[in-house]
Write an enzyme that holds these catalytic residues in place. Structure first.
Site, PDB file in Angstrom:
ATOM      1  N   CYS B 135      29.499  41.429 -21.224  1.00 47.36           N
ATOM      2  CA  CYS B 135      29.062  39.998 -21.461  1.00 47.36           C
ATOM      3  C   CYS B 135      29.329  39.859 -22.812  1.00 47.36           C
ATOM      4  O   CYS B 135      28.635  40.525 -23.634  1.00 47.36           O
ATOM      5  CB  CYS B 135      27.985  39.488 -20.917  1.00 47.36           C
ATOM      6  SG  CYS B 135      27.579  37.983 -20.959  1.00 47.36           S
ATOM      7  N   CYS B 379      74.792  38.695 -29.982  1.00 45.95           N
ATOM      8  CA  CYS B 379      73.724  38.470 -29.163  1.00 45.95           C
ATOM      9  C   CYS B 379      72.736  39.904 -29.388  1.00 45.95           C
ATOM     10  O   CYS B 379      73.348  40.962 -29.160  1.00 45.95           O
ATOM     11  CB  CYS B 379      73.988  38.073 -27.813  1.00 45.95           C
ATOM     12  SG  CYS B 379      72.426  38.009 -26.706  1.00 45.95           S
TER      13      CYS B 379
HETATM   14  S1  SF4 Z   1      68.389  33.818 -28.185  1.00 51.23           S
HETATM   15 FE1  SF4 Z   1      69.931  34.343 -26.651  1.00 51.23          FE
HETATM   16  S2  SF4 Z   1      72.024  34.270 -27.399  1.00 51.23           S
HETATM   17 FE2  SF4 Z   1      70.499  34.357 -29.166  1.00 51.23          FE
HETATM   18  S3  SF4 Z   1      70.234  36.537 -29.772  1.00 51.23           S
HETATM   19 FE3  SF4 Z   1      68.610  36.078 -28.397  1.00 51.23          FE
HETATM   20  S4  SF4 Z   1      69.176  36.678 -26.282  1.00 51.23           S
HETATM   21 FE4  SF4 Z   1      70.951  36.420 -27.817  1.00 51.23          FE
END
Ligand code: SF4
Ligand code: FAD
Ligand code: FAD
Ligand code: FMN
Ligand code: FMN
Ligand code: SF4
Ligand code: SF4
Ligand code: SF4
Ligand code: SF4
Ligand code: SF4
Ligand code: SF4
Ligand code: SF4
Lengths: 75, 423, 446, 423, 446
Positions: B135, B379
């Site tokens: 608690c 990406c």
């Molecule tokens: S936001 Fe989406 S597209 Fe951009 S780096 Fe991240 S995973 Fe890749």
């Protein structure tokens, strides 16, 4: 738009691949604030080369390559 | 139909759902209503030397119009004399012999105090004890609750004292207000606990009234920190359970608590190592009837997956939970947009552009229609776009064929060490 | 014809998953929810909605169908504004939960996923006969099947489902929905003998003699005659027959480009009128002898018809149908009406205004002034009735004959709004429980 | 129009909104976009010996259809070489001289490492430093981040090392994954910090995929704990800030972070002691343009209240935040239902009946209409009914005329002690 | 009369706080949101919605009014389905955000809280004359005022606001909304000289001589003559006049119980027809010489009229109006039409079907076939025009006369849908910027 960072990776990777193709092997590396400094040595010519890898993917790449080489050597 | 009964540390329950020790288990009247509705068990509101409570006790945290994403309270343990509680426990157990009643207890970390209360309570016939060492407010000033729970040695001792006289299983309830919960979990194990339960509430202040400038809730204008619970704390609880479950030297069952409000949450907690679950806030928000979907949904899920018993879920994801340094650095995923499903809100674009890696392009096709495309090379697979995307299925995070064999941080460090030691 | 078929596709799109989730998350999950009370079958509405929100769609469909054996049909045809949605507490703060649409979403899921939701109870050896497989008959059968009875339904038509299958326009209720509900009932082992008209193919007495109980759930009949001159001309349709035709995929071609008049202003008139629009009529007028206020069609139906371009003529009654040379209707003589003091049922009485007759050019007339009663059948069972409305005990649905019960439209008395499928279903359920109460007792006695 | 500029520990910012050190501040491109949109400052993504990241990094926690109630990440600090970062910082500062750039730094707790990085970075001209001692994953394995931040002595040392060479203010960023944050806050103060910032992210696991049984996010099927942030953590952050602000021996400014997404949140944080705020998740969800409402809403609020400068808010509620044992036990509030506004959903009834004190009656008036009424004598003023009530204004929590003068637990204990010592 | 007044109350209820919040929380806050692009004034829609959600209502109203000086009116009269809401991305997943209703909520808040949202810029000494205080004129004035110009508006009517004040039916747009917008503009120091008709009370030349620039924003005129026999009979109304009457609170009593025919099928026809319904007409028919497909009224207007019980007669044109003995219209001779190949504007051409004439009984006829042009005024300024449509540069809104600009309906060309208040407002803004561009330059030169 920011620069495509993939190209930066490719050019660093090419440096590593070129050296390896020419018979260099990695002998040491050191992490610094500005990236990984990797030392190469050509066992035939004893020539040494040092390159600095800044892109995260190339910093991954050289160790992966090193591990692969190690495995080949132990085979 | 799948079997959803559990055997938790030797305690048999017709389903994995227990009410956590809290206002819903304050009286026999309430627990009996809960059992009538279908709850498997109840952890009675913590018995203690009866306390005094303040009025104005709870605060709700609402999120974008959806109520009670989080909940906080400055209530203490039971303010009713132990005798009354015991009478009601006895009656309730008699009326619902197949349901579980666990008595939650709190006293100072002293042997005779523990002995006294454990003996007295077990005489009425409870299925187990839960030691409330967590608690977060009010009690700690008195050397109880988290003042105990934050010290592994006191956790161990308290557990030990209770175990010395308990004839039914003892569950030690842990506080999340601690740097490393595995330390107290292991201390409980050392003390002989049959199980641990986690989490109790997290120190919090739900808000400040921007007109009166008083904390929420407040007593005569003043506030104090309370305990945070409800859906918002689920990720914190789930991690703590996973962290404990994956300790190689931790073996006792875990009763999962914290933010559970759906059968899906339950599945997640059990996969991550919980042997059963406890619920408080969800019941306080909607009443006891939520048990209907909790049990039916779980049962339909198991049927769907062809799993015979809910126990088979327990811990199945634990081996997948590891240290960051064991994760594969060479694994690659990228975002891919399904333009058929995408509604062109461009949220993914701006999220990636402003706050990730600038790799979602807004383009126009030959017919003049807008569309978005991920530059997969750039990406980094962060998932952000898919998280902000409002449309189910518009963005897939796709595993790429690995270009390189797996390599974790640990692998890499080892290799570098070899490399550098050779030189 | 393909095009025509499209006109009769379900007109209201169903919720997609996102819409269903958004709407489900809006529900407050009231306690002792007024929406439940307002639903004649007392579906646990917050319960089934919560299950949609949690992703327990099977549980959701089961919650619905458990309370309402024709829950998929009702999701489409219930006058929800008057029932569940009308009672939703959110009417007082924002806008009511679209309960019907959510109900449709959950039941559609279970249709698509071929879920069988219920199991027959252990057989108790008792035999029950049910006359009619509409909402009332099906619901009684479903409940009795679950309770372990051996149930036989006798159905005059070649497909089961009653008006849900044959009588409600396909653009509101496609046939296959109703037939899925029939299948659900069949999966409990209920024997449905179609093409078997009680009173013709089998006599009423046989049922009473051979079964432990008989439930009369035969609904109502056709549209009655208008009782005016010229009713036998070509071009005069019975709205219910017309709907049955289009539900069977037969689209009369003679409506295209024509002027259609519909007589009446209830459910049936709206269905008849909007069917005529979809069959290509140029103009469709609904003629009603009272006014907007007294009409029994629901607001949503009225709005729907207006959007379809159906025109309304209040305080007008037909007096005579006039044919062309070849026996086809070409004009209708009408008379204007005025409303006088209230009748016994509380509605104002329409009175002809003398001398206000006028002629209206029409190519087609659709009659939709209610439904006849099964006098013959009722009398074959020897049941007391009032103008064809079977007398029953309001709780047990027992008729004046010991073993015979009656439920659904067959007991629906005029003047209390429109008959509803959902009420018929509820009565069917209650009748089943009453039968069970009776026979369970008798068993104990044995 | 009110002045919304701040002077935080000597750092002048045109508004109190800084982007927290995180993906939105990863590059100069991004920070410049943010400044163009109107952000007052940016704490640059933590500079360090550049790390490696895994792909699949973030997880979103959605609540009843509303996205991103919480957010978690297994990302580390900057993976870009420091040189590039410094170049971009320089350019950005040049383009936006009136905006604040703080460099976030992380190194091992060693004097030369701190000296090296601080010196190198301050050469490009930053307005201050933030010492990241809190990153909860990945870095701790390397003896940095929370491995430092969880030890007051290391916090003190790291701060000290940085201060030894820093010519601009130093802000020590604290981790919330700790038993008592006031301990590390005070350690930072001892180390000479000009300010502290809190909170960094909280250890968490956002969920488990109930189909694949993998943690979310996962890397090649495996997961690790991440850091929790976003709206869900606000009550935890607010408490930590309040707890620090109310320490009599704690005097340095606090930069408030954690779950801030509206101008209202900002007001609350500042009232509770924050001298300025930092934001990450809200920007990641919607992009930088949210700054528009953040600043305008704050400014309109101040105008409304007739407050000339935002700085006048800072700490105004701190004196109202106290220990539970100082709250007035004799204060009484009760729930009162406004039947005109009430929509009769009965949620308050069932919440009170099942899970509180059974004192809301469902009644029928003479016209046969349902209504609800609180039996005020039995009501304990817990607030639950008003929290679950879906209609603004349907339930008021009403202060009752106090029957007795105020008495806190502490007062009572003192009185009892007197009583017992007299006997 | 009180009852009649009620009929003309705003027909659509406004959002309450809860509804507004719920709806605001549904908005995704798109980036580069298509709703913005679809709004002629490019209001930052996600921006103002987010401010509603955060409780920053003043900021919300300001965001709206900044982009659109008549944002409160537009919230009510914009054909949102065709504009912002039609472009909302949620059309593709659930249902669009009710942008208009949210806009109304925010602007209503600011009306109720008597907020003055904008301040005049520092005076730059330049004088601008604007002819007409409708959406175009007001918007130009607002922007010029903020930029520091001294602005005088000349308005022929006794109240400012143009058709927003006088021409759009009060049950869609109450007068006080438009007058609040007028006040907002006045609060910037803009001088509005009402009861001052340019060309009558003051000559065009004077303006051109005495001001640094003149903006012609005089809109269009009355409904033109039908050009058929009997047009001077009693019982023939100009739709725009009729609306102006009811907006001024004068409700003609002669509509009660009557048969009304409306000629035309655009905005004005719908407004005329629904006004007639509210004045108590027994039946209201809209007659249009083309079909449903070609009519320029929007879908929501069409639906609205149908719900009001307005009937539509396609491919019908009036040929003659026939009076009763006392000079009041009592019948209309109509002729049926058919559509032939497309005209230059892309719409099919309606052609009379010879011999298809028929008589229709009518008590009242409302003309709503468009609006005339201000030829005289335009020529007084010596501007090039095409059939009364002032020629302007599409970017700068400059006319063929150096100092004269024109914006709004006065430059609206036929055959491109209906004129919209929001477009007039946008043109007003753009004209202001163009004027500023020009004069700012000239100053630099000085
Ligand atoms: S936001 Fe989406 S597209 Fe951009 S780096 Fe991240 S995973 Fe890749
Ligand atoms: C045009 C129309 C539209 C309607 N629209 C709606 C609506 O939108 N919403 C709504 O809730 N309700 C609607 N209703 C009412 C609803 O359809 C009925 O209330 C409901 O179907 C009654 O159910 P039931 O089971 O009592 O009778 P029915 O559905 O009429 O079923 C009776 C069954 O008994 C069979 N039967 C009759 N005589 C015999 C016999 N002698 N032997 C064997 N079988 C026999 C019939 O063939 C039929 O299948 C509508 C009704 C009509 C006519
Ligand atoms: C019946 C009707 C319904 C409509 N409904 C809608 C709708 O729902 N939505 C929508 O977006 N649009 C609608 N419109 C169109 C919209 O009202 C116009 O597009 C808009 O008002 C044009 O703005 P404006 O400023 O160009 O002209 P106006 O609004 O016409 O203003 C022109 C002003 O100039 C004044 N004026 C004219 N001549 C002189 C002169 N010589 N001297 C001084 N002043 C003069 C007039 O008195 C008037 O005040 C409707 C129009 C009509 C007629
Ligand atoms: C008002 C309130 C009072 C509580 N009191 C106790 C208590 O007396 N003993 C205890 O062990 N836990 C107590 N808890 C904590 C709950 O048992 C539970 O651990 C916590 O609420 C997290 O679960 P939830 O997210 O399902 O609410 C209390 C919680 C609340 C909300
Ligand atoms: C993806 C991600 C990465 C982060 N990286 C850092 C970091 O590098 N350094 C740091 O000090 N904090 C980091 N943080 C923490 C944030 O600066 C901030 O303290 C936290 O997100 C709480 O704020 P919020 O609730 O507004 O997001 C990170 C947070 C996120 C979400
Ligand atoms: S966030 Fe989703 S819906 Fe929106 S543009 Fe990106 S992929 Fe499309
Ligand atoms: S069956 Fe009908 S009344 Fe009942 S909940 Fe469903 S739609 Fe509503
Ligand atoms: S009344 Fe409305 S909000 Fe309440 S449970 Fe029923 S549908 Fe949901
Ligand atoms: S404040 Fe608490 S005790 Fe009082 S009525 Fe509400 S829920 Fe019940
Ligand atoms: S929760 Fe609120 S709206 Fe619902 S019954 Fe109680 S007071 Fe009324
Ligand atoms: S002004 Fe009109 S088009 Fe623009 S956002 Fe508002 S309602 Fe939509
Ligand atoms: S397109 Fe729709 S969801 Fe997106 S910002 Fe505009 S209104 Fe909001």
């Amino acid at each position: 738009m920011a620069l495509s960072s993939y190209d930066a990776f490719l050019s660093e990777k090419r440096q590593v691949d070129d050296l390896v193709k020419k018979g260099y092997i990695m002998t040491a590396s050191k992490g610094t604030l500005d990236g990984d400094v990797v030392e190469f040595e050509n066992k035939m010519t004893s020539d040494k080369k040092t390159i600095r890898l800044t892109h995260p993917d190339s910093r991954k790449y050289f160790t992966t390559l090193y591990i692969k080489q190690q495995e080949q050597m132990t085979e | 139909m799948a079997d959803i009964s559990i055997n938790f540390a030797g305690i048999k329950s017709p389903n994995p759902y227990w009410l956590a020790s809290a206002p819903p288990t304050n009286t026999g009247y309430q627990v009996q209503r809960a059992f009538a509705a279908g709850w498997g068990g109840a952890v009675w509101k913590t018995l203690c030397e009866p306390v005094l409570n303040v009025t104005s006790r709870f605060g709700g945290y609402h999120f974008n119009g959806q109520r009670v994403a989080g909940f906080n309270n400055i209530e203490l343990v039971s303010d009713r004399p132990i005798e009354e509680n015991l009478k009601e426990i006895y009656e309730t157990k008699k009326r619902f012999p197949d349901r579980v009643i666990i008595a939650s207890l709190m006293v100072e970390p002293e042997r005779d105090k523990w002995h006294e209360i454990v003996k007295r309570v077990q005489d009425v016939g409870v299925d187990g004890f839960e030691l409330n060492l967590g608690c977060p407010h009010g009690m700690s000033e008195r050397g109880m609750g988290s003042a105990v729970g934050q010290h592994p040695d006191l956790v161990e001792k308290s557990t030990l004292y209770a175990k010395e006289v308990a004839e039914v299983p003892v569950i030690t309830k842990l506080t999340p207000n601690i740097t490393d919960i595995t330390a107290t979990a292991k201390a409980a194990q050392r003390g002989g606990a049959d199980a641990v339960s986690m989490i109790n509430t997290i120190n919090s202040l739900i808000g400040v009234d921007i007109d009166t400038w008083s904390p929420i809730p407040n007593v005569n204008g003043k506030g104090a920190h309370g305990g945070y619970c409800g859906p918002a704390v689920k990720p914190i609880a789930l991690n703590m359970i996973g962290e404990c479950a994956r300790q190689p030297d931790f073996h006792i069952p875990i009763s999962g608590i914290g933010g559970i409000s759906t059968w899906q949450d339950t599945v997640e907690f059990m996969l991550m190592g919980a042997g059963g679950v406890q619920i408080c806030t969800a019941a306080m928000h909607h009443g006891f009837s939520i048990i209907d979907d909790l049990t039916e949904g779980l049962s339909n899920y198991l049927d769907d997956k062809g799993i015979a018993s809910v126990s088979q879920l327990v811990g199945k994801s634990v081996e997948k939970y590891t240290d960051w340094s064991n994760l594969d650095l060479n694994h690659r995923i990228v975002a891919r947009i399904n333009n058929d499903i995408c509604i062109n809100c461009n949220k993914c674009h701006i999220a990636c552009e402003d706050t990730s890696h600038q790799c979602i392009d807004m383009l126009v096709d030959e017919n003049g229609n807008d569309y978005l495309k991920v530059r997969e090379d750039d990406c980094v697979g962060c998932n952000l776009c898919s998280i902000v995307c409002p449309v189910e299925g518009a963005i897939d995070m796709v595993d790429l064929e690995p270009a390189e064999p797996p390599m974790s941080w640990n692998d890499r460090q080892a290799a570098l060490q070899v490399m550098n030691s050779n030189s | 014809a393909e095009d025509m078929k499209k006109n009769f596709d379900e007109s209201k799109p169903s919720f997609n998953a996102q819409e269903a989730l958004d709407e489900a998350n809006r529900c407050l999950y009231c306690y002792d929810a007024p929406c439940i009370t307002a639903c004649p079958t007392e579906i646990n509405i917050p319960g089934f909605i919560k299950k949609i929100a949690s992703g327990n769609l099977k549980g959701s469909a089961k919650t619905i169908m458990e309370a309402n054996p024709i829950g998929a049909s009702c999701a489409r045809v219930c006058p929800t504004e008057e029932l569940c949605e009308g009672a939703c507490v959110l009417n007082h703060s924002t806008k009511p939960i679209m309960i019907g649409d959510l109900q449709r979403f959950a039941t559609d899921w279970s249709i698509k996923n071929e879920q069988v939701l219920f199991k027959a109870g252990e057989k108790n050896g008792k035999q029950i006969a049910i006359v009619g497989s509409g909402p009332a008959g099906l619901s009684a059968a479903r409940e009795l099947g679950r309770l372990g009875y051996t149930v036989t339904i006798f159905e005059a038509k070649d497909e089961a489902g009653g008006l849900d299958t044959h009588g409600i326009v396909p653009f509101r209720l496609p046939k296959d929905i109703s037939l899925w509900e029939v299948e659900q009932v069949k999966s409990l082992g209920v024997d449905i003998r179609t093409n078997t008209e009680v009173g013709k193919d089998i006599v009423a007495e046989d049922l009473v003699d051979n079964y432990d109980a008989v439930i009369l759930a035969a609904g109502m009949g056709k549209v009655p005659m208008l009782g005016i001159e010229g009713e036998d001309l070509a071009g005069i349709y019975d709205a219910i027959d017309l709907v049955e035709e289009v539900k069977n995929g037969n689209y009369p071609t003679e409506f295209a480009g024509k002027r259609v008049a519909v007589i009446g202003a209830g459910n049936t008139a709206i269905d008849g009128a909007t069917t005529a629009v979809r069959l290509g009529a140029d103009s469709v007028k609904i003629l009603y002898r009272r006014t907007e206020v007294e009409m029994s069609a629901y607001k949503f139906e009225y709005d729907f018809a207006k959007q379809d371009g159906v025109e309304f003529r209040w305080l007008v009654a037909p007096k005579r149908l006039i044919g062309d040379g070849s026996g086809h209707v070409k004009q209708m003589e009408c008379v204007r009406m005025e409303l006088k003091e209230a009748e016994s049922d509380g509605r104002k009485r329409p009175i002809e205004i003398k001398g206000s007759e006028f002629l209206m050019d029409v190519d087609i007339v659709i009659k939709a002034i209610g439904q006849t009663r099964h006098h013959q059948l009722i009398e074959a069972f020897d049941l007391d009735h009032q103008g064809g409305v079977v007398k029953v005990d309001p709780v047990t649905f027992k008729t004046t004959e010991p073993k015979v019960y009656a439920a659904g439209d067959v007991v629906f008395a005029k003047g209390i709004g429109e008959a509803m499928a959902v009420s018929a279903a509820q009565q069917g359920k209650e009748t089943a429980y009453a039968v069970h109460q009776q026979l369970k007792g008798s068993k104990e006695k044995v």
